[in-house]
Design an enzyme around this catalytic site. Structure first.
Site, PDB file in Angstrom:
ATOM      1  CE  LYS A  60      -2.508   3.132   4.081  1.00  0.00           C
ATOM      2  NZ  LYS A  60      -3.875   3.581   4.530  1.00  0.00           N
ATOM      3  CE  LYS A  98      -2.481  -1.564   3.614  1.00  0.00           C
ATOM      4  NZ  LYS A  98      -3.550  -1.561   4.642  1.00  0.00           N
TER       5      LYS A  98
HETATM    6  N1  C2G Z   1     -11.696   4.884   7.736  1.00  0.00           N
HETATM    7  C1  C2G Z   1     -12.858   5.619   7.944  1.00  0.00           C
HETATM    8  N2  C2G Z   1     -12.772   6.948   8.192  1.00  0.00           N
HETATM    9  C2  C2G Z   1     -11.570   7.569   8.253  1.00  0.00           C
HETATM   10  C3  C2G Z   1     -10.385   6.830   8.068  1.00  0.00           C
HETATM   11  C4  C2G Z   1     -10.466   5.474   7.810  1.00  0.00           C
HETATM   12  O1  C2G Z   1     -13.980   5.065   7.888  1.00  0.00           O
HETATM   13  N3  C2G Z   1     -11.534   8.895   8.499  1.00  0.00           N
HETATM   14  C5  C2G Z   1     -11.824   3.450   7.441  1.00  0.00           C
HETATM   15  C6  C2G Z   1     -11.220   3.076   6.097  1.00  0.00           C
HETATM   16  O2  C2G Z   1     -12.152   3.340   5.050  1.00  0.00           O
HETATM   17  C7  C2G Z   1     -10.954   1.583   6.282  1.00  0.00           C
HETATM   18  C8  C2G Z   1     -10.648   1.468   7.788  1.00  0.00           C
HETATM   19  O3  C2G Z   1     -11.096   2.692   8.396  1.00  0.00           O
HETATM   20  O4  C2G Z   1     -12.145   0.836   5.990  1.00  0.00           O
HETATM   21  C9  C2G Z   1      -9.166   1.286   8.041  1.00  0.00           C
HETATM   22  O5  C2G Z   1      -8.472   2.354   7.431  1.00  0.00           O
HETATM   23  P1  C2G Z   1      -6.878   2.177   7.166  1.00  0.00           P
HETATM   24  O6  C2G Z   1      -6.240   1.730   8.415  1.00  0.00           O
HETATM   25  O7  C2G Z   1      -6.406   3.406   6.460  1.00  0.00           O
HETATM   26  O8  C2G Z   1      -6.885   0.939   6.184  1.00  0.00           O
HETATM   27  P2  C2G Z   1      -6.459   0.865   4.652  1.00  0.00           P
HETATM   28  O9  C2G Z   1      -5.053   1.299   4.504  1.00  0.00           O
HETATM   29  O10 C2G Z   1      -7.517   1.512   3.871  1.00  0.00           O
HETATM   30  O11 C2G Z   1      -6.421  -0.738   4.453  1.00  0.00           O
HETATM   31  O12 C2G Z   1      -7.070  -4.832   2.211  1.00  0.00           O
HETATM   32  C10 C2G Z   1      -7.650  -3.608   2.596  1.00  0.00           C
HETATM   33  C11 C2G Z   1      -6.615  -2.667   3.180  1.00  0.00           C
HETATM   34  O13 C2G Z   1      -5.826  -3.316   4.153  1.00  0.00           O
HETATM   35  C12 C2G Z   1      -7.344  -1.446   3.760  1.00  0.00           C
END
Ligand code: C2G
Length: 128
Positions: free
Chosen positions: A47, A45
């Protein structure tokens, strides 16, 4: 027993994560989390995680909405996970809308609205 599944880094655990997990947990009886490893987050990702996996695991485990946590090593484990854990509903924030529709053959797929004005990236920038 309705089982719900979602994935993420949950790095610098914040209210956007909490509200996603709360709403996901209300869709069923148990909530399973595929927690991205530090390596997958970086390589898969682009990240870099601030908080290492074992501490993100410990924080997430303390959340009342979470039943079970397992590692997310790569993009291609979701179908296996859904079958292995007998998942009924797959949930992601709607920044992923459409990206996981291929899972609809295996379980219900629901995208929940993201919480505005908060993100790990935003927090990282403030901390800098
Ligand atoms: N999220 C949210 N609101 C935010 C930030 C994040 O609803 N302000 C949600 C994201 O949409 C996601 C979850 O929280 O569903 C986790 O976010 P992240 O830790 O950023 O995960 P991500 O990098 O999107 O990983 O295989 C799928 C990936 O691993 C998703």
């Amino acid at each position: 027993m309705i089982r719900v599944l979602t994935y993420g880094n949950f790095d610098l655990f914040h209210v956007g994560h909490v509200r996603l997990l709360e709403r996901a947990s209300l869709l069923g009886d148990e909530l399973y989390i595929g927690l991205s490893t530090d390596e997958f987050s970086f390589k898969g990702k682009s990240k870099e995680t601030i908080i290492p996996y074992n501490q993100r695991y410990e924080v997430l485990k303390s959340c009342r909405y979470v039943t079970e946590i397992f590692p997310e090593f790569h993009w291609n484990q979701k179908i296996r996970d859904i079958q292995y854990y007998n998942i009924d509903i797959f949930v992601m924030g709607d920044d992923w809308r459409g990206k996981f529709d291929f899972l609809k053959e295996h379980c219900e797929v629901i995208y929940l609205s993201r919480t505005p004005d908060i993100s790990t990236t935003y927090l990282k920038d403030i901390l800098k």
